[in-house]
Design a protein around this motif. Structure first.
Motif, mmCIF file in Angstrom:
data_model
loop_
_atom_site.group_PDB
_atom_site.id
_atom_site.type_symbol
_atom_site.label_atom_id
_atom_site.label_comp_id
_atom_site.label_asym_id
_atom_site.label_seq_id
_atom_site.Cartn_x
_atom_site.Cartn_y
_atom_site.Cartn_z
ATOM 1 N N PRO A 42 1.346 74.456 44.074
ATOM 2 C CA PRO A 42 -0.107 74.551 44.161
ATOM 3 C C PRO A 42 -0.525 76.008 44.386
ATOM 4 C CG PRO A 42 0.671 72.673 45.415
ATOM 5 C CD PRO A 42 1.897 73.440 44.978
ATOM 6 N N GLY A 43 -1.574 76.416 43.696
ATOM 7 C CA GLY A 43 -2.044 77.799 43.782
ATOM 8 C C GLY A 43 -1.574 78.645 42.611
ATOM 9 N N ASP A 44 -0.480 78.230 41.949
ATOM 10 C CA ASP A 44 0.005 78.975 40.798
ATOM 11 C C ASP A 44 -1.038 78.923 39.678
ATOM 12 O OD1 ASP A 44 2.355 79.227 42.241
ATOM 13 O OD2 ASP A 44 3.646 78.366 40.691
ATOM 14 N N ARG A 45 -1.047 79.982 38.880
ATOM 15 C CA ARG A 45 -1.954 80.065 37.736
ATOM 16 C C ARG A 45 -1.139 79.792 36.475
ATOM 17 N NH1 ARG A 45 -3.652 85.048 38.373
ATOM 18 N NH2 ARG A 45 -5.713 84.489 39.121
ATOM 19 N N ILE A 60 -5.783 78.110 34.043
ATOM 20 C CA ILE A 60 -6.006 77.001 34.976
ATOM 21 C C ILE A 60 -5.206 77.250 36.250
ATOM 22 C CG2 ILE A 60 -6.518 75.328 33.138
ATOM 23 C CD1 ILE A 60 -3.683 74.303 33.297
ATOM 24 N N ARG A 61 -5.593 76.574 37.323
ATOM 25 C CA ARG A 61 -4.892 76.679 38.603
ATOM 26 C C ARG A 61 -4.274 75.336 38.945
ATOM 27 N NH1 ARG A 61 -3.683 81.420 41.499
ATOM 28 N NH2 ARG A 61 -5.385 82.876 41.229
ATOM 29 N N VAL A 62 -3.045 75.374 39.447
ATOM 30 C CA VAL A 62 -2.368 74.165 39.916
ATOM 31 C C VAL A 62 -2.961 73.827 41.288
ATOM 32 C CG1 VAL A 62 -0.144 73.179 40.600
ATOM 33 C CG2 VAL A 62 -0.279 74.753 38.636
ATOM 34 N N PRO A 81 8.158 62.907 19.655
ATOM 35 C CA PRO A 81 7.335 62.534 20.797
ATOM 36 C C PRO A 81 7.922 63.044 22.109
ATOM 37 C CG PRO A 81 8.544 60.621 19.991
ATOM 38 C CD PRO A 81 8.814 61.749 19.032
ATOM 39 N N ASP A 82 7.058 63.508 22.973
ATOM 40 C CA ASP A 82 7.460 63.931 24.312
ATOM 41 C C ASP A 82 6.326 63.510 25.225
ATOM 42 O OD1 ASP A 82 7.987 65.516 26.757
ATOM 43 O OD2 ASP A 82 9.402 66.621 25.504
ATOM 44 N N ALA A 83 6.668 62.858 26.309
ATOM 45 C CA ALA A 83 5.638 62.362 27.230
ATOM 46 C C ALA A 83 5.050 63.465 28.098
ATOM 47 C CB ALA A 83 6.237 61.264 28.115
ATOM 48 N N TYR A 84 5.671 64.656 28.091
ATOM 49 C CA TYR A 84 5.269 65.720 29.017
ATOM 50 C C TYR A 84 5.146 65.105 30.417
ATOM 51 C CZ TYR A 84 4.123 67.966 24.592
ATOM 52 O OH TYR A 84 4.179 68.466 23.312
ATOM 53 N N PRO A 85 6.269 64.542 30.912
ATOM 54 C CA PRO A 85 6.199 63.726 32.127
ATOM 55 C C PRO A 85 6.074 64.491 33.444
ATOM 56 C CG PRO A 85 8.463 63.897 31.411
ATOM 57 C CD PRO A 85 7.623 64.588 30.358
ATOM 58 N N TRP A 86 6.380 65.791 33.443
ATOM 59 C CA TRP A 86 6.348 66.550 34.702
ATOM 60 C C TRP A 86 4.966 67.171 34.828
ATOM 61 C CZ3 TRP A 86 10.135 64.100 36.351
ATOM 62 C CH2 TRP A 86 11.258 63.856 35.560
ATOM 63 N N ARG A 87 4.131 66.549 35.617
ATOM 64 C CA ARG A 87 2.703 66.876 35.610
ATOM 65 C C ARG A 87 2.211 67.417 36.936
ATOM 66 N NH1 ARG A 87 0.451 61.864 31.858
ATOM 67 N NH2 ARG A 87 2.004 62.209 30.218
ATOM 68 N N PHE A 88 1.109 68.146 36.804
ATOM 69 C CA PHE A 88 0.440 68.714 37.974
ATOM 70 C C PHE A 88 -1.051 68.497 37.846
ATOM 71 C CE2 PHE A 88 4.221 71.222 37.321
ATOM 72 C CZ PHE A 88 4.739 71.367 38.596
ATOM 73 N N PRO A 89 -1.720 68.213 38.981
ATOM 74 C CA PRO A 89 -3.173 68.252 38.939
ATOM 75 C C PRO A 89 -3.594 69.722 38.846
ATOM 76 C CG PRO A 89 -2.410 67.741 41.163
ATOM 77 C CD PRO A 89 -1.194 67.823 40.277
#
Length: 153
Positions: A42-45, A60-62, A81-89
């Motif tokens: 969190p806080g990373d750009r 964007i900012r995490v 296809p890739d789900a892009y499963p590793w996500r961040f708000p």
């Protein structure tokens, strides 16, 4: 205290459109990028870079911790296809109108990250979905994107 890291995330214009549709509230990394995802906090750009358009449209900012989700949000590559499963708000930091996107080619010679490649192959610097960049590169990207936003205002 050191500035939070800045990452450049490479994606297709189609994936960018999907991210924009979700109001830049979530970003996902590919299945094979889990080890990188574990380094993002969190806080990373994250500065977005678009293939085909060769431009930087947004930053964007995490805002929260890594989570796994395989709901399809991004179209990805046809047949791969890739789900892009590793996500961040995330939340938008700076989003440019399409006419104001910052062309990467004009910045390539000034970015430390790009200097690892021969000048004529600068595009190779943006393959591989995601990479961290130096504070110099982060400042340069934000300065150019901010200038584009001010010029458009």
């Amino acid at each position: 205290m050191a500035e939070s890291p800045t990452w450049i995330l490479t994606g297709s214009p189609e994936n960018y459109a999907a991210t924009a549709e979700h109001e830049f509230s979530v970003i996902g990394l590919k299945e094979l990028r889990r080890n990188v995802a574990l380094q993002i906090e969190p806080g990373d750009r994250i500065v977005l870079y678009l293939t085909k358009r060769l431009a930087f449209p947004a930053s964007i900012r995490v805002t929260g911790e890594l989570f796994e989700d395989r709901t399809k949000l991004w179209p990805g590559k046809p047949g791969k296809p890739d789900a892009y499963p590793w996500r961040f708000p995330t939340e938008p930091e700076l989003v440019l109108e399409e006419a104001d996107w910052v062309p990467a080619e004009g910045l390539a010679g000034e970015l430390e990250h790009v200097r690892k490649w021969p000048a004529e192959h600068w595009k190779l610097a943006f393959q591989g979905q995601i990479r961290a960049v130096s504070e110099h590169d982060a400042a340069l990207l934000l300065e150019r994107m901010g200038a584009a936003a001010r010029a458009a205002a």
